[in-house]
Design a protein around this motif. Structure first.
Motif, short mmCIF file in Angstrom:
data_model
loop_
_atom_site.label_atom_id
_atom_site.label_comp_id
_atom_site.label_asym_id
_atom_site.label_seq_id
_atom_site.Cartn_x
_atom_site.Cartn_y
_atom_site.Cartn_z
N LYS A 13 0.89 -1.18 0.08
CA LYS A 13 -0.09 0.02 -0.04
C LYS A 13 0.86 1.25 0.01
N ALA A 14 0.72 2.06 -1.00
CA ALA A 14 1.42 3.32 -1.07
C ALA A 14 1.19 4.18 -0.02
N GLY A 15 2.22 4.84 0.83
CA GLY A 15 2.02 5.70 2.01
C GLY A 15 1.94 4.80 3.11
N ALA A 20 0.08 -4.41 3.20
CA ALA A 20 0.13 -5.01 1.87
C ALA A 20 -1.15 -5.72 1.59
N ILE A 21 -1.37 -5.83 0.29
CA ILE A 21 -2.79 -6.70 -0.32
C ILE A 21 -2.14 -8.09 -0.45
#
Length: 90
Positions: A13-15, A20-21
């Motif tokens: 996930k950005a930021g 995480a996915i």
């Protein structure tokens, strides 16, 4: 019963570098990867997921073997996948 289930990281996930996915047999969920800071985790890596946290990094062969073994648990495995599908830590 709570099981550790292998999942493949499909996105960081950005930021939110601690999120995480993961994909577990088609179910995608956000998990916390903060416990694995010492291990370099990236897209394509496999992790053992327990209650929304990546507990350890594992290789793809170990993930496949573990998923096969878990399928043999029957209802406990089905219940765990359902709980994962219904969870959301975002």
């Amino acid at each position: 019963m709570c099981l550790g289930i292998p999942g493949e990281i499909v996105e960081i996930k950005a930021g939110h570098e601690d999120l995480a996915i993961v994909d577990v047999l088609g179910v995608r969920r956000a998990i916390n990867i903060g416990l694995l800071e010492a291990d370099r985790i990236g897209v394509g890596d496999w992790v053992l997921v327990h209650v929304g946290f990546a507990m350890s990094k594992i290789d793809e062969a170990e993930a496949a073997a573990t998923l096969e073994m878990l399928k043999g648990l029957g209802q406990a495995y089905t219940d765990e996948l359902q709980a994962l599908a219904e969870s959301d830590i975002t």
